[in-house]
Design an enzyme around this catalytic site. Structure first.
Site, PDB file in Angstrom:
ATOM      1  N   ASP A  52      -1.939  -1.076   5.805  1.00 24.05           N
ATOM      2  CA  ASP A  52      -2.262  -0.543   7.128  1.00 24.05           C
ATOM      3  C   ASP A  52      -3.723  -0.163   7.301  1.00 24.05           C
ATOM      4  O   ASP A  52      -4.170   0.046   8.421  1.00 24.05           O
ATOM      5  CB  ASP A  52      -1.400   0.697   7.412  1.00 24.05           C
ATOM      6  CG  ASP A  52      -1.849   1.910   6.619  1.00 24.05           C
ATOM      7  OD1 ASP A  52      -2.118   1.757   5.409  1.00 24.05           O
ATOM      8  OD2 ASP A  52      -1.935   3.011   7.208  1.00 24.05           O
ATOM      9  N   ASP A  58       0.854  -1.179   0.000  1.00 23.84           N
ATOM     10  CA  ASP A  58       0.000   0.000   0.000  1.00 23.84           C
ATOM     11  C   ASP A  58       0.898   1.241   0.000  1.00 23.84           C
ATOM     12  O   ASP A  58       2.114   1.136   0.206  1.00 23.84           O
ATOM     13  CB  ASP A  58      -0.892  -0.033   1.246  1.00 23.84           C
ATOM     14  CG  ASP A  58      -1.831   1.145   1.323  1.00 23.84           C
ATOM     15  OD1 ASP A  58      -2.395   1.535   0.287  1.00 23.84           O
ATOM     16  OD2 ASP A  58      -1.996   1.701   2.418  1.00 23.84           O
ATOM     17  N   ASP A 117      -7.217  -2.538   3.223  1.00 23.81           N
ATOM     18  CA  ASP A 117      -6.175  -3.537   2.956  1.00 23.81           C
ATOM     19  C   ASP A 117      -6.485  -4.892   3.594  1.00 23.81           C
ATOM     20  O   ASP A 117      -5.804  -5.885   3.294  1.00 23.81           O
ATOM     21  CB  ASP A 117      -4.818  -3.043   3.478  1.00 23.81           C
ATOM     22  CG  ASP A 117      -4.331  -1.811   2.749  1.00 23.81           C
ATOM     23  OD1 ASP A 117      -4.495  -1.755   1.519  1.00 23.81           O
ATOM     24  OD2 ASP A 117      -3.791  -0.896   3.407  1.00 23.81           O
TER      25      ASP A 117
END
Length: 375
Positions: A273, A78, A277
């Protein structure tokens, strides 16, 4: 058949014909065949590696992920809060056509609604309005990968997040397109009417470029999966030398990208995080969540980087590979020990005390070999 009869007769004549030796031969065989070294070979190595990582600030939640981490050949990550600093800094506020000069009040309302979310941009907006009074919100809901919505005291519905989320089904004017904004941003307004845009500055975490370069040099293909707009995701990817970039990625898109890589035979890792996700963290062969991330992402990850140092992912992979080498060494030693000592015990050449000492020393050797991990 004659050879087998001869071997059995030799053993019977050497051992069984002597009743005084039968019991201790049986005891020796039972002691030697005790699977202590074999059963300790893998767990001792994996626990030692997990302990070494814990001292560094990485909490391993599932030991069965070590094999996948050691052989991982593709990593998706990410962007916001993972590659970049946990909390971006508020940079500027831009009133849109429908804002009608209410910047102060809109900022207060937006920061109040943002306090319901752990997303880095939401927390940055809260920090930008630390002393403002908080509005009372009802029926607050967070849509993963989109934003927040809540009802104020007067019953009006407000939304905070991506422009497409705030605008809903209303066409977005090209002059207000999020893709034309170089910095990360969130929008605030009523459904169908974005009133204000908050822009933020973000910086890469220390150690991220070096860690990604080391992983790529070691044969790991790195890809970026970001819910941010494609232009900003591409900008960060170019800084880091990442070729595979997926911007505007919803949780479903992230999961599909990862599933396609797995279908092609890749052993895939994921680092993230946020709430958006969580599905892809659960789907990955091995996954890491940043320590400051959402609770649901940490719960779905195989390990949590409590230290928030991205380079600890590189350390984790190195320790995983070392741990798997030690596991193989331990299993080979345990197999050789059994292969050598079982025949000796059956032939009566290994007394019970010798079998017990050998088993204890073999177990200590396995544990000591595992203890070297991370030292």
């Amino acid at each position: 058949m004659d050879g087998a009869d001869t071997g059995l007769g030799f053993w019977a004549g050497l051992v069984l014909d002597d009743p005084s030796r039968r019991v201790w031969v049986m005891v020796s065989v039972l002691i030697v065949t005790c699977p202590c070294p074999l059963s300790l070979g893998a767990p001792s190595a994996l626990v030692a590696a997990a302990g070494a990582l814990a001292r560094r600030g990485v909490m391993v939640q599932r030991l069965d992920a070590w094999r996948a981490l050691a052989s991982m050949n593709r990593l998706y990550t990410d962007k916001t809060g993972t590659l970049t600093e946990e909390r971006p800094q508020w940079a500027r506020t831009t009133l849109l056509a429908d804002g009608q000069g209410e910047e102060r009040e809109l900022t207060r309302l937006a920061a109040s609604l943002a306090s319901w979310s752990t997303h880095p941009l939401s927390q940055a907006l809260v920090s930008a309005e630390p002393s403002g009074t908080r509005a009372v919100w009802r029926r607050v809901a967070e849509q993963a990968g989109a934003g927040l919505e809540g009802t104020d005291e007067r019953g009006d519905l407000w939304r905070l997040g991506a422009l497409s989320w705030v605008q809903g089904e209303v066409p977005v004017p090209s002059s207000d397109s999020a893709s034309q904004v170089d910095a990360p941003c969130v929008y605030f307004g009523r459904p169908g009417h974005a009133l204000v845009r908050f822009e933020f500055d973000e910086q890469l975490r220390p150690g991220v470029p070096a860690a990604l370069a080391a992983l790529q040099a070691d044969g790991v293909q790195v890809g970026l999966l970001s819910g941010d707009v494609s232009a900003r995701a591409q900008k960060i990817a170019e800084q880091l030398g990442i070729r595979e970039v997926h911007g505007d990625a919803t949780p479903g898109v992230k999961r599909d990208v990862l599933a396609a890589a797995q279908a092609g035979g890749a052993i895939v890792g994921m680092v993230g995080d946020g709430i958006n996700d969580a599905p892809v963290l659960a789907r990955a062969n091995v996954s890491f969540a940043m320590g400051q991330g959402a609770l649901v992402s940490r719960a779905n990850a195989d390990a949590v980087i409590v230290s928030n140092r991205f380079e600890d992912l590189l350390l984790s992979r190195r320790l995983a590979r070392q741990a798997m080498r030690v596991v193989r060494q331990n299993l080979v030693w345990a197999a050789l020990y059994n292969a050598a000592c079982i025949p000796l015990a059956m032939l009566g050449y290994l007394p019970p005390w010798g079998a017990g000492l050998g088993m204890a020393l073999s177990s200590l050797l396995v544990v000591g070999n595992s203890w070297r991990i991370g030292r």
